[in-house]
Design a protein around this motif. Structure first.
Motif, PDB file in Angstrom:
ATOM      1  N   GLU A 121       0.833  -1.211   0.000  1.00 22.92           N
ATOM      2  CA  GLU A 121       0.000   0.000   0.000  1.00 22.92           C
ATOM      3  C   GLU A 121       0.864   1.256   0.000  1.00 22.92           C
ATOM      4  O   GLU A 121       0.541   2.238  -0.675  1.00 22.92           O
ATOM      5  CB  GLU A 121      -0.959   0.015   1.184  1.00 22.92           C
ATOM      6  CG  GLU A 121      -1.829   1.256   1.264  1.00 22.92           C
ATOM      7  CD  GLU A 121      -2.598   1.605   0.001  1.00 22.92           C
ATOM      8  OE1 GLU A 121      -2.884   2.800  -0.200  1.00 22.92           O
ATOM      9  OE2 GLU A 121      -2.926   0.708  -0.810  1.00 22.92           O
TER      10      GLU A 121
ATOM     11  N   SER B 202       0.634   9.176  -5.956  1.00 22.10           N
ATOM     12  CA  SER B 202       0.865  10.596  -5.671  1.00 22.10           C
ATOM     13  C   SER B 202       1.982  11.155  -6.549  1.00 22.10           C
ATOM     14  O   SER B 202       1.926  12.318  -6.966  1.00 22.10           O
ATOM     15  CB  SER B 202       1.142  10.831  -4.186  1.00 22.10           C
ATOM     16  OG  SER B 202       2.332  10.216  -3.783  1.00 22.10           O
TER      17      SER B 202
ATOM     18  N   ARG C  19       2.081   1.635  -3.592  1.00 20.68           N
ATOM     19  CA  ARG C  19       0.984   2.064  -4.470  1.00 20.68           C
ATOM     20  C   ARG C  19       0.664   3.539  -4.248  1.00 20.68           C
ATOM     21  O   ARG C  19       0.526   4.318  -5.181  1.00 20.68           O
ATOM     22  CB  ARG C  19      -0.263   1.210  -4.238  1.00 20.68           C
ATOM     23  CG  ARG C  19      -1.344   1.462  -5.304  1.00 20.68           C
ATOM     24  CD  ARG C  19      -2.745   1.270  -4.774  1.00 20.68           C
ATOM     25  NE  ARG C  19      -3.054   2.062  -3.612  1.00 20.68           N
ATOM     26  CZ  ARG C  19      -3.311   3.390  -3.620  1.00 20.68           C
ATOM     27  NH1 ARG C  19      -3.275   4.066  -4.742  1.00 20.68           N
ATOM     28  NH2 ARG C  19      -3.594   4.022  -2.508  1.00 20.68           N
ATOM     29  N   SER C  20       0.564   3.931  -2.992  1.00 19.70           N
ATOM     30  CA  SER C  20       0.248   5.314  -2.657  1.00 19.70           C
ATOM     31  C   SER C  20       1.346   6.268  -3.140  1.00 19.70           C
ATOM     32  O   SER C  20       1.051   7.346  -3.684  1.00 19.70           O
ATOM     33  CB  SER C  20       0.062   5.441  -1.145  1.00 19.70           C
ATOM     34  OG  SER C  20      -0.153   6.769  -0.779  1.00 19.70           O
TER      35      SER C  20
END
Length: 147
Positions: free
Chosen positions: A124, A132, A127-128
């Motif tokens: 996660e 961004s 991915r984040s």
């Protein structure tokens, strides 16, 4: 092992988007986790080139050396890690659209050891960070005057 992809549309031509997202010098501008990135091989970047990335990930300093495994301007670039905290693959593809350019970025990684225990958190975070970073790249590219 985890894998995911992120997609974004950027209102610029694929050549400009490809050049920006695949340039080691530009990476710290759009990916805030990257402290520095530099080409270890002679210029220009090509298949077989090596790149070193220094990052801050989840509060830790990490370093990855990458091998460029695919380079087809302005449609694709891929690399795999040669060193770092876990074996990782990344790939960017670029396609012209009515708006400008669609970018599909994918990452696959194989956490080992203690990282395997926290793999969902690592996945996660990756991915984040990618999502961004792509959003920041879009903002930067779309704010620049077209050449």
């Amino acid at each position: 092992m985890f894998a995911f992809e992120e997609r974004i549309e950027i209102a610029r031509d694929p050549q400009a988007v490809f050049a920006f997202l695949t340039s080691p010098e530009q990476r710290p501008r759009w990916d805030r986790s990257v402290v520095s990135e530099r080409l270890l091989s002679p210029e220009p970047v090509q298949v077989g080139s090596r790149v070193r990335t220094r990052m801050r990930v989840m509060g830790r300093a990490v370093e990855f050396d990458w091998l460029v495994t695919e380079l087809a301007p302005p449609t694709a670039m891929a690399a795999r890690s040669l060193s770092g905290t876990m074996p990782t693959r990344l790939r960017f593809s670029f396609a012209a659209t009515d708006v400008g350019c669609r970018v599909i970025a994918s990452i696959g990684a194989e956490p080992g050891g203690m990282l395997r225990v926290v793999e969902p958190i690592v996945a996660e975070a990756a991915r984040s960070t990618l999502a961004s970073g792509l959003a920041r790249a879009r903002t930067l590219l779309e704010a620049e005057p077209e050449a």
